[in-house]
Design an enzyme around this catalytic site. Sequence first.
Site, PDB file in Angstrom:
ATOM      1  N   GLY A 134       0.818  -1.203   0.000  1.00 21.62           N
ATOM      2  CA  GLY A 134       0.000   0.000   0.000  1.00 21.62           C
ATOM      3  C   GLY A 134       0.849   1.247   0.000  1.00 21.62           C
ATOM      4  O   GLY A 134       1.645   1.472   0.915  1.00 21.62           O
TER       5      GLY A 134
ATOM      6  N   GLY B 272      -0.420   4.308   0.076  1.00 17.82           N
ATOM      7  CA  GLY B 272      -1.265   5.425   0.523  1.00 17.82           C
ATOM      8  C   GLY B 272      -0.551   6.171   1.630  1.00 17.82           C
ATOM      9  O   GLY B 272       0.681   6.132   1.743  1.00 17.82           O
TER      10      GLY B 272
ATOM     11  N   GLU C 246     -18.788  18.051   1.958  1.00 21.55           N
ATOM     12  CA  GLU C 246     -17.912  18.780   1.034  1.00 21.55           C
ATOM     13  C   GLU C 246     -18.426  18.688  -0.402  1.00 21.55           C
ATOM     14  O   GLU C 246     -18.422  19.671  -1.143  1.00 21.55           O
ATOM     15  CB  GLU C 246     -16.475  18.246   1.148  1.00 21.55           C
ATOM     16  CG  GLU C 246     -15.886  18.591   2.511  1.00 21.55           C
ATOM     17  CD  GLU C 246     -14.433  18.163   2.723  1.00 21.55           C
ATOM     18  OE1 GLU C 246     -13.740  18.806   3.503  1.00 21.55           O
ATOM     19  OE2 GLU C 246     -14.000  17.175   2.110  1.00 21.55           O
TER      20      GLU C 246
ATOM     21  N   ASP D 237      -6.054   2.845   7.912  1.00 23.44           N
ATOM     22  CA  ASP D 237      -7.497   2.560   7.958  1.00 23.44           C
ATOM     23  C   ASP D 237      -7.821   1.094   8.178  1.00 23.44           C
ATOM     24  O   ASP D 237      -8.925   0.765   8.622  1.00 23.44           O
ATOM     25  CB  ASP D 237      -8.137   2.974   6.620  1.00 23.44           C
ATOM     26  CG  ASP D 237      -8.375   4.465   6.538  1.00 23.44           C
ATOM     27  OD1 ASP D 237      -7.968   5.183   7.468  1.00 23.44           O
ATOM     28  OD2 ASP D 237      -8.970   4.911   5.537  1.00 23.44           O
TER      29      ASP D 237
HETATM   30  C1  LIG Z   1     -13.230  10.832  -0.285  1.00 21.50           C
HETATM   31  C2  LIG Z   1     -12.372  10.769   0.939  1.00 21.50           C
HETATM   32  C3  LIG Z   1     -12.105  11.930   1.656  1.00 21.50           C
HETATM   33  C4  LIG Z   1     -11.303  11.905   2.790  1.00 21.50           C
HETATM   34  N1  LIG Z   1     -11.060  13.062   3.457  1.00 21.50           N
HETATM   35  C5  LIG Z   1     -10.209  13.065   4.508  1.00 21.50           C
HETATM   36  C6  LIG Z   1      -9.868  14.265   5.164  1.00 21.50           C
HETATM   37  O1  LIG Z   1     -10.338  15.344   4.808  1.00 21.50           O
HETATM   38  N2  LIG Z   1      -8.990  14.194   6.199  1.00 21.50           N
HETATM   39  C7  LIG Z   1      -8.450  13.010   6.610  1.00 21.50           C
HETATM   40  O2  LIG Z   1      -7.642  12.996   7.537  1.00 21.50           O
HETATM   41  N3  LIG Z   1      -8.760  11.862   6.022  1.00 21.50           N
HETATM   42  C8  LIG Z   1      -9.622  11.846   4.979  1.00 21.50           C
HETATM   43  N4  LIG Z   1      -9.938  10.674   4.356  1.00 21.50           N
HETATM   44  C9  LIG Z   1      -9.428   9.436   4.917  1.00 21.50           C
HETATM   45  C10 LIG Z   1      -7.993   9.207   4.519  1.00 21.50           C
HETATM   46  O3  LIG Z   1      -7.821   9.374   3.138  1.00 21.50           O
HETATM   47  C11 LIG Z   1      -7.608   7.813   4.960  1.00 21.50           C
HETATM   48  O4  LIG Z   1      -7.740   7.747   6.360  1.00 21.50           O
HETATM   49  C12 LIG Z   1      -6.173   7.461   4.556  1.00 21.50           C
HETATM   50  O5  LIG Z   1      -6.063   7.463   3.158  1.00 21.50           O
HETATM   51  C13 LIG Z   1      -5.795   6.104   5.110  1.00 21.50           C
HETATM   52  O6  LIG Z   1      -4.510   5.779   4.698  1.00 21.50           O
HETATM   53  P1  LIG Z   1      -4.099   4.273   4.434  1.00 21.50           P
HETATM   54  O7  LIG Z   1      -2.659   4.291   4.125  1.00 21.50           O
HETATM   55  O8  LIG Z   1      -4.591   3.419   5.533  1.00 21.50           O
HETATM   56  O9  LIG Z   1      -4.939   3.852   3.164  1.00 21.50           O
HETATM   57  P2  LIG Z   1      -4.954   4.497   1.719  1.00 21.50           P
HETATM   58  O10 LIG Z   1      -4.427   5.879   1.721  1.00 21.50           O
HETATM   59  O11 LIG Z   1      -6.328   4.266   1.212  1.00 21.50           O
HETATM   60  O12 LIG Z   1      -3.927   3.612   0.900  1.00 21.50           O
HETATM   61  C14 LIG Z   1      -4.142   2.266   0.657  1.00 21.50           C
HETATM   62  C15 LIG Z   1      -3.256   1.861  -0.500  1.00 21.50           C
HETATM   63  O13 LIG Z   1      -3.217   0.448  -0.557  1.00 21.50           O
HETATM   64  C16 LIG Z   1      -3.347   0.021  -1.909  1.00 21.50           C
HETATM   65  N5  LIG Z   1      -3.943  -1.295  -1.854  1.00 21.50           N
HETATM   66  C17 LIG Z   1      -5.112  -1.664  -1.292  1.00 21.50           C
HETATM   67  N6  LIG Z   1      -5.285  -2.988  -1.403  1.00 21.50           N
HETATM   68  C18 LIG Z   1      -4.195  -3.474  -2.043  1.00 21.50           C
HETATM   69  C19 LIG Z   1      -3.801  -4.785  -2.442  1.00 21.50           C
HETATM   70  N7  LIG Z   1      -4.559  -5.851  -2.202  1.00 21.50           N
HETATM   71  N8  LIG Z   1      -2.617  -4.923  -3.076  1.00 21.50           N
HETATM   72  C20 LIG Z   1      -1.830  -3.845  -3.342  1.00 21.50           C
HETATM   73  N9  LIG Z   1      -2.166  -2.586  -2.973  1.00 21.50           N
HETATM   74  C21 LIG Z   1      -3.336  -2.412  -2.324  1.00 21.50           C
HETATM   75  C22 LIG Z   1      -4.250   1.083  -2.532  1.00 21.50           C
HETATM   76  O14 LIG Z   1      -4.078   1.124  -3.933  1.00 21.50           O
HETATM   77  C23 LIG Z   1      -3.767   2.345  -1.841  1.00 21.50           C
HETATM   78  O15 LIG Z   1      -2.728   2.962  -2.553  1.00 21.50           O
HETATM   79  C24 LIG Z   1     -10.750  10.680   3.223  1.00 21.50           C
HETATM   80  C25 LIG Z   1     -11.001   9.510   2.502  1.00 21.50           C
HETATM   81  C26 LIG Z   1     -11.796   9.560   1.370  1.00 21.50           C
HETATM   82  C27 LIG Z   1     -12.057   8.303   0.577  1.00 21.50           C
END
Ligand SMILES: Cc1cc2nc3c(=O)[nH]c(=O)nc-3n(C[C@H](O)[C@H](O)[C@H](O)COP(=O)(O)OP(=O)(O)OC[C@H]3O[C@@H](n4cnc5c(N)ncnc54)[C@H](O)[C@@H]3O)c2cc1C
Length: 442
Positions: free
Chosen positions: A10, A12, A174, A303
């Site tokens: 990931g 993200g 938003e 998340d």
């Molecule tokens: C529309 C929207 C608005 C938001 N607004 C806010 C905000 O204003 N403020 C805030 O703090 N948070 C906000 N969030 C929440 C925030 O974006 C998330 O909390 C954050 O992105 C979590 O980070 P993460 O690294 O856990 O997951 P993510 O950032 O979602 O990254 C996950 C990554 O894993 C990859 N992935 C998933 N499954 C696989 C797999 N099986 N194999 C390979 N790769 C995989 C995906 O492609 C992605 O790149 C928002 C979310 C959304 C959807």
Amino acid sequence: MAQARIIIVGGGFGGLAAVKALRNAPAEIILIDRSNHHLFQPLLYQVATSVLSPGQIGYPIRGILGNQKNTTVILGEVTGVDKDRKCVFVADADHEGMPIPYDYLVLATGVTHSYFGHNEFEEFAPGLKSLADAVAVRNKILEAFEQAEAEEDPSRHRDLLTFVLVGGGPTGVEMAGAIAVLVRSTLKSEFRRIDPASARIVLVDRAPRVLSSFSEDLSNAAKQRLERLGVEVRLGQGVDRIDADGVVLAGKRIVSKTVIWTAGVAPSPAGKWLNTKTDPAGRVRVETNLHVVGHPEIFVVGDTASLDQDGKPLPGVAQVAMQQGRYAGKVIHSRIVGKPEPGPFSYFDKGSMAVVGKGFAVLQSGRVQVNGLFAWLAWAAVHLEFLAQSSLRVSVFLQWVWTYLTGQRGSRLIVNHRGSAPVRVAAGFTATTGAATAVKVP
Ligand SMILES: Cc1cc2nc3c(=O)[nH]c(=O)nc-3n(C[C@H](O)[C@H](O)[C@H](O)COP(=O)(O)OP(=O)(O)OC[C@H]3O[C@@H](n4cnc5c(N)ncnc54)[C@H](O)[C@@H]3O)c2cc1C
């Protein structure tokens, strides 16, 4: 001795923070993501409402990590984990379930939409999670105006120009505010048969207030602001049904061609891959140093992880993911170089913000609660700061200034994969999607 291999799944907020925390580690780091870009999800709604273009909120992961020599980026989808053999299974264009071994594993795979058991809603109410989703929603919104303009029967305009957003959290609020500004400024003078400002925008939520994670005062301020922008806010009412004709809300139908799902999320299948303890939502329960119970070499962050602090689960927000990713990276680095590990993970809450239309946001940070222009400026500054690259920061800043001053939006294009094949846009008309022409059906 061979270097330790760290696999991070990931790219993200969580995964990228973990990789960056390991930039000086004497290790081989492999970042695997099924998408080639890091996405700034908090601004997805601005792509969906044409303020920004996809390239302004996404950036190739390979580009971000180009200078980090200990890291290899692989485009592929992880489909499982074998904890005993210590390997992940990856599917890419050429392989199904290719095993890649690790010494340490960080899972940062985020969440996906949840329709709360009503997956049949998805066909009619797309959600907002990826750039492809945002472009699909943008197409849907812009096509609604095109359909209405092409429609000869004015009695159908109202239904075509009714937009329903299901979910009154930050994304729903938003989006509703941004659509309200779109119809009253950008589109105002461009149509001849319809008045875009007459569009009906309905925001619905089962909860008694919008932005329920904010204080009651801020959530009331956001609701009042939405209503001033002409948004109809329907609270305390659940959606019974979503279909091709709109939504059924508390037994009554709202006819709409454009329903957008801004409600629930469900975690990635990381809990199933690991066959470990999860919370009721399916997020992986982790120890206070973010590793999986009984597996100190496997970390889950962001998340898709579940950890309580002060008796409450940590929220699914970017700050939690980034701080957890950074922490997991530091723990692994310490172990590799044989230094003492940091103490248990502790989340530092810098606050939450949400924008409601032009020049207005709500901001809550500790005891500080602000709404209005100041909160909006703070929101803009924080979002610019956290964009992945300086080129994006400059480009988004200039776009915002331009949009603020002129009302013009950056990317008001209907882009789809139908090429130039004619598609029916309204009774009696077809439009070619490749060229911007409308032709009468014989
Ligand atoms: C529309 C929207 C608005 C938001 N607004 C806010 C905000 O204003 N403020 C805030 O703090 N948070 C906000 N969030 C929440 C925030 O974006 C998330 O909390 C954050 O992105 C979590 O980070 P993460 O690294 O856990 O997951 P993510 O950032 O979602 O990254 C996950 C990554 O894993 C990859 N992935 C998933 N499954 C696989 C797999 N099986 N194999 C390979 N790769 C995989 C995906 O492609 C992605 O790149 C928002 C979310 C959304 C959807």
